[in-house]
Design an enzyme around this catalytic site. Sequence first.
Site, mmCIF file in Angstrom:
data_model
loop_
_atom_site.group_PDB
_atom_site.id
_atom_site.type_symbol
_atom_site.label_atom_id
_atom_site.label_comp_id
_atom_site.label_asym_id
_atom_site.label_seq_id
_atom_site.Cartn_x
_atom_site.Cartn_y
_atom_site.Cartn_z
ATOM 1 N N ARG A 280 1.864 -13.247 -73.579
ATOM 2 C CA ARG A 280 0.841 -13.860 -74.460
ATOM 3 C C ARG A 280 1.492 -14.645 -75.599
ATOM 4 O O ARG A 280 2.453 -14.202 -76.205
ATOM 5 C CB ARG A 280 -0.056 -12.766 -75.035
ATOM 6 C CG ARG A 280 -0.977 -13.291 -76.122
ATOM 7 C CD ARG A 280 -2.196 -12.455 -76.304
ATOM 8 N NE ARG A 280 -1.927 -11.089 -76.736
ATOM 9 C CZ ARG A 280 -2.865 -10.140 -76.785
ATOM 10 N NH1 ARG A 280 -4.114 -10.417 -76.433
ATOM 11 N NH2 ARG A 280 -2.563 -8.925 -77.183
ATOM 12 N N LYS B 222 -10.369 -10.917 -73.616
ATOM 13 C CA LYS B 222 -11.502 -11.018 -74.568
ATOM 14 C C LYS B 222 -11.339 -12.245 -75.465
ATOM 15 O O LYS B 222 -12.272 -13.023 -75.643
ATOM 16 C CB LYS B 222 -11.594 -9.744 -75.427
ATOM 17 C CG LYS B 222 -11.798 -8.483 -74.613
ATOM 18 C CD LYS B 222 -11.844 -7.250 -75.477
ATOM 19 C CE LYS B 222 -10.531 -6.905 -76.166
ATOM 20 N NZ LYS B 222 -9.424 -6.507 -75.260
ATOM 21 N N ARG C 167 2.844 -12.603 -80.430
ATOM 22 C CA ARG C 167 2.330 -11.701 -81.461
ATOM 23 C C ARG C 167 3.331 -10.582 -81.694
ATOM 24 O O ARG C 167 3.915 -10.058 -80.740
ATOM 25 C CB ARG C 167 0.992 -11.100 -80.997
ATOM 26 C CG ARG C 167 -0.202 -11.812 -81.574
ATOM 27 C CD ARG C 167 -1.479 -11.351 -80.946
ATOM 28 N NE ARG C 167 -1.699 -9.908 -81.007
ATOM 29 C CZ ARG C 167 -2.858 -9.336 -80.692
ATOM 30 N NH1 ARG C 167 -3.881 -10.077 -80.308
ATOM 31 N NH2 ARG C 167 -3.003 -8.043 -80.746
ATOM 32 N N ARG D 25 -1.522 0.898 -77.000
ATOM 33 C CA ARG D 25 -2.877 0.341 -77.122
ATOM 34 C C ARG D 25 -3.724 0.696 -75.909
ATOM 35 O O ARG D 25 -4.919 0.891 -76.008
ATOM 36 C CB ARG D 25 -2.800 -1.186 -77.292
ATOM 37 C CG ARG D 25 -2.520 -1.570 -78.734
ATOM 38 C CD ARG D 25 -2.894 -3.014 -78.964
ATOM 39 N NE ARG D 25 -1.709 -3.818 -79.101
ATOM 40 C CZ ARG D 25 -1.570 -5.054 -78.682
ATOM 41 N NH1 ARG D 25 -2.558 -5.647 -78.050
ATOM 42 N NH2 ARG D 25 -0.472 -5.723 -78.875
ATOM 43 N N ARG E 51 -14.210 0.009 -81.520
ATOM 44 C CA ARG E 51 -13.165 0.625 -80.702
ATOM 45 C C ARG E 51 -13.462 2.092 -80.453
ATOM 46 O O ARG E 51 -12.828 2.725 -79.618
ATOM 47 C CB ARG E 51 -11.826 0.524 -81.418
ATOM 48 C CG ARG E 51 -11.320 -0.874 -81.366
ATOM 49 C CD ARG E 51 -9.846 -0.932 -81.609
ATOM 50 N NE ARG E 51 -9.432 -2.313 -81.494
ATOM 51 C CZ ARG E 51 -8.363 -2.808 -82.054
ATOM 52 N NH1 ARG E 51 -7.587 -2.032 -82.746
ATOM 53 N NH2 ARG E 51 -8.053 -4.070 -81.897
HETATM 54 P P1 ADP Z 1 -7.446 -9.644 -75.147
HETATM 55 O O1 ADP Z 1 -8.088 -10.438 -76.248
HETATM 56 O O2 ADP Z 1 -8.458 -8.956 -74.272
HETATM 57 O O3 ADP Z 1 -6.384 -8.722 -75.619
HETATM 58 P P2 ADP Z 1 -6.310 -12.204 -74.372
HETATM 59 O O4 ADP Z 1 -7.474 -13.089 -74.233
HETATM 60 O O5 ADP Z 1 -5.453 -12.349 -75.580
HETATM 61 O O6 ADP Z 1 -6.735 -10.678 -74.156
HETATM 62 O O7 ADP Z 1 -5.413 -12.419 -73.057
HETATM 63 C C1 ADP Z 1 -4.147 -11.788 -72.909
HETATM 64 C C2 ADP Z 1 -3.158 -12.758 -72.253
HETATM 65 O O8 ADP Z 1 -3.574 -13.013 -70.931
HETATM 66 C C3 ADP Z 1 -3.096 -14.112 -72.933
HETATM 67 O O9 ADP Z 1 -1.773 -14.552 -72.917
HETATM 68 C C4 ADP Z 1 -3.972 -15.003 -72.064
HETATM 69 O O10 ADP Z 1 -3.524 -16.359 -72.086
HETATM 70 C C5 ADP Z 1 -3.794 -14.399 -70.696
HETATM 71 N N1 ADP Z 1 -5.008 -14.496 -69.893
HETATM 72 C C6 ADP Z 1 -6.292 -14.397 -70.306
HETATM 73 N N2 ADP Z 1 -7.156 -14.515 -69.268
HETATM 74 C C7 ADP Z 1 -6.375 -14.686 -68.171
HETATM 75 C C8 ADP Z 1 -6.644 -14.885 -66.777
HETATM 76 N N3 ADP Z 1 -7.899 -14.909 -66.295
HETATM 77 N N4 ADP Z 1 -5.595 -15.028 -65.952
HETATM 78 C C9 ADP Z 1 -4.337 -14.984 -66.419
HETATM 79 N N5 ADP Z 1 -4.017 -14.818 -67.704
HETATM 80 C C10 ADP Z 1 -5.006 -14.666 -68.570
#
Ligand code: ADP
Length: 407
Positions: free
Chosen positions: A316, A202, A350, A361, A277
């Site tokens: 992440r 997201k 984080r 979560r 949520r």
């Molecule tokens: P959310 O906001 O839904 O919790 P994030 O956007 O923070 O998810 O993404 C979670 C992790 O996955 C981050 O480290 C991000 O860089 C990685 N990520 C996001 N989209 C992809 C993707 N399409 N393929 C691989 N990794 C991804």
Amino acid sequence: MSAPMGPDEGYERALGEFAAALVDLRINHGAPTYKQLSKAAQTAGRTSLSSSAISEAMNGVRLPSMEFTLELVRQIAGHDPQVREAWRERWTRVRRLQRRGTAYRARPERTSPNQGEGQQGFESPPDGPRSAALREAAEIVAQARVEAEVLIAEAQAQADEILRAAEEVKKSAVRDISPAVARLMTRESMRIILLGPPGAGKGTQGMYLKRILGVPKVQIGDLMRENISQGTSSGLLAKQIMDRGDLIPDGVFMDMLRHRLSREDVSDGFLLDGLPRTVEQSQMLDSLVDERGHKIDIALHLDISRDEAVRRISGRRICKKDSSHVAHVLYAPPQGYDACRVCGGGFVARADDSRHVVKNRWAVWEAYTEPTAALYGARGQLVKVSGYGSVDEVTERAVDALAAFFG
Ligand code: ADP
């Protein structure tokens, strides 16, 4: 205008540079500010106006101050030394006359050589030197204002042209991205919720979609941090509650959100990340948006499995300067690993991205948020998109799905 206006090679090249500068602004910064517009236009020799002159011209300055007029002369007619010199001399004369006129205020004035000594008077007779100086200054100013109108009209024409060019470039930049985006851009408003399990992407997709769709992203975690650091009443309350170790009630989030959604930048839409949520939060959100006479258009659900979510979240990294800039140590590695490719900041994990917390979560997602997604589904307001594949693939899929939804 000082730039060549004919259809010659230089002009074409300058226009190309201007377009490139604007595309860059559009892609990298969203809606350009006056300063960025002015810089882009100046790079391509399309204007000599500064950002403040552009903004004043756009906002319809009618009776200019001396400073503003001189600035316009410098910027518009400044390439003609004679015009510039004539204006400078004219304003110097006005200043001198005005000084002479007011200087008499402090002492008695002799209006004729025969006037007796000791005769006090702060008002100059209509034919006295003070009145004459002020009258002459006023006449010059009146004449200057008439001429300044021409300069202002020129400034407005330049400003309009810059905006028109920006608008054209924006349209073609959007058309270049994809036909789906071009269709979406014709919409007057877009109020989108980003839903999905933790780690679905997201934050990542929001980072790209906000630029492509031209609507700001509102992230509830960022909003809370902002309120706390700014010491707003909701921020202080949230901090007190958190310090006690309690959960922040929905009403506090809603107050922050109400305030955020009253701002001008989100009047035509937003991408909301991190809320709702729960079904209750989605109902509160509906009434909050309804207060402004709007409604949520769509919930975009990014879908991945729990195993993939754990893999993604454990790698992440978020930018130290701006937590909305997200990367992954393996999947979306930052250039040079340590620098955020959006702003150059360094990366950190984080605090709540441990495996144990991720599992919790995920449980919250299944118990509360998935039913919320189902609620939007039942209302025909849900679009589910696979979160697998590269970041770009997911973005393309999301844009196509949104375009198909909006029709
Ligand atoms: P959310 O906001 O839904 O919790 P994030 O956007 O923070 O998810 O993404 C979670 C992790 O996955 C981050 O480290 C991000 O860089 C990685 N990520 C996001 N989209 C992809 C993707 N399409 N393929 C691989 N990794 C991804």
